[in-house]
Scaffold this motif. Structure first.
Motif, PDB file in Angstrom:
ATOM      1  N   VAL A 156      -1.607 -18.428 -33.732  1.00  0.00           N
ATOM      2  CA  VAL A 156      -1.456 -20.023 -33.080  1.00  0.00           C
ATOM      3  C   VAL A 156      -0.294 -20.867 -33.559  1.00  0.00           C
ATOM      4  O   VAL A 156       0.191 -21.212 -33.103  1.00  0.00           O
ATOM      5  CB  VAL A 156      -2.799 -21.058 -32.507  1.00  0.00           C
ATOM      6  N   GLN A 157      -0.927 -21.170 -34.447  1.00  0.00           N
ATOM      7  CA  GLN A 157       0.051 -21.768 -35.490  1.00  0.00           C
ATOM      8  C   GLN A 157       1.327 -21.244 -35.474  1.00  0.00           C
ATOM      9  O   GLN A 157       2.156 -21.530 -35.417  1.00  0.00           O
ATOM     10  CB  GLN A 157      -0.591 -22.048 -36.701  1.00  0.00           C
ATOM     11  N   ARG A 159       2.745 -19.014 -33.480  1.00  0.00           N
ATOM     12  CA  ARG A 159       3.449 -19.602 -32.299  1.00  0.00           C
ATOM     13  C   ARG A 159       3.875 -20.821 -31.863  1.00  0.00           C
ATOM     14  O   ARG A 159       4.502 -20.434 -31.357  1.00  0.00           O
ATOM     15  CB  ARG A 159       2.147 -18.901 -31.455  1.00  0.00           C
ATOM     16  N   PHE A 160       3.262 -21.923 -31.672  1.00  0.00           N
ATOM     17  CA  PHE A 160       3.925 -23.247 -31.785  1.00  0.00           C
ATOM     18  C   PHE A 160       4.782 -23.686 -32.755  1.00  0.00           C
ATOM     19  O   PHE A 160       4.700 -24.899 -32.392  1.00  0.00           O
ATOM     20  CB  PHE A 160       2.503 -23.591 -30.999  1.00  0.00           C
ATOM     21  N   THR A 161       4.780 -22.785 -34.285  1.00  0.00           N
ATOM     22  CA  THR A 161       4.794 -23.836 -35.725  1.00  0.00           C
ATOM     23  C   THR A 161       6.557 -23.116 -35.581  1.00  0.00           C
ATOM     24  O   THR A 161       6.445 -22.170 -36.625  1.00  0.00           O
ATOM     25  CB  THR A 161       4.316 -24.399 -36.386  1.00  0.00           C
ATOM     26  N   THR A 162       7.092 -22.615 -35.030  1.00  0.00           N
ATOM     27  CA  THR A 162       8.676 -21.214 -34.977  1.00  0.00           C
ATOM     28  C   THR A 162       9.360 -21.520 -36.095  1.00  0.00           C
ATOM     29  O   THR A 162       9.572 -21.591 -36.525  1.00  0.00           O
ATOM     30  CB  THR A 162       9.133 -20.873 -33.599  1.00  0.00           C
TER      31      THR A 162
END
Length: 164
Positions: A156-157, A159-162
């Motif tokens: 998730v990290q 994925r959401f902090t590209t």
């Protein structure tokens, strides 16, 4: 009245001698069931580190960056969604990774103390009957669950902090 109840509880819980109790232990006594007390403790154990992590990260944001955004006419909502949130989100997700692990381990420990179901109860019950293969199996299950939670939050990290 509440002070008298608290003093009585602290005296009774320390087998005759007064031992200082924090406000959390006084609240736990007033909660109606073991399940609500466990949820309350897990919430406290997970919320405050995560909240303080977010506050520290937000306060470390460069004030000049915020001033530059205000000078350019950025509104408050846009500043939160475009500047502050992207700055804070990576650390919040890192803290979430630790918080989920902590929450699961606290839940397992709470089940060991007084629940009648769950992996913690399974480990505690197997230990009481000296069934050590089941104890080790329960510990391995706990390790697998924590590992899966850790990998899921890492995904998730990513994925959401590209941008990191």
């Amino acid at each position: 009245m509440w002070a008298a109840l608290r003093s009585a509880w602290c005296w009774a819980s320390s087998a005759g001698g007064y031992r200082g109790c924090g406000p959390c232990s006084s609240l736990i006594v007033l909660l109606p069931t073991f399940r609500t007390a466990s949820c309350f403790i897990i919430l406290l154990g997970v919320f405050w580190p995560q909240f303080l992590n977010m506050v520290v990260r937000t306060s470390s944001l460069d004030a000049q960056l915020l001033d530059n955004a205000r000078t350019l006419g950025v509104r408050n909502f846009t500043m939160i969604t475009r500047i502050i949130l992207p700055y804070v989100l990576p650390e919040v997700l890192k803290g979430l990774r630790v918080s989920l692990t902590t929450a699961f381990l606290m839940l397992t420990f709470a089940e060991m103390l007084g629940a009648s179901s769950g992996i913690g109860y399974f480990i505690s019950n197997a230990n009481n009957y000296a069934n050590y293969t089941n104890v080790v199996a329960g510990i391995i299950v706990c390790g697998v669950v924590v590992t899966v939670l850790s990998f899921a939050t890492a995904w998730v990290q990513r994925r959401f902090t590209t941008w990191r």
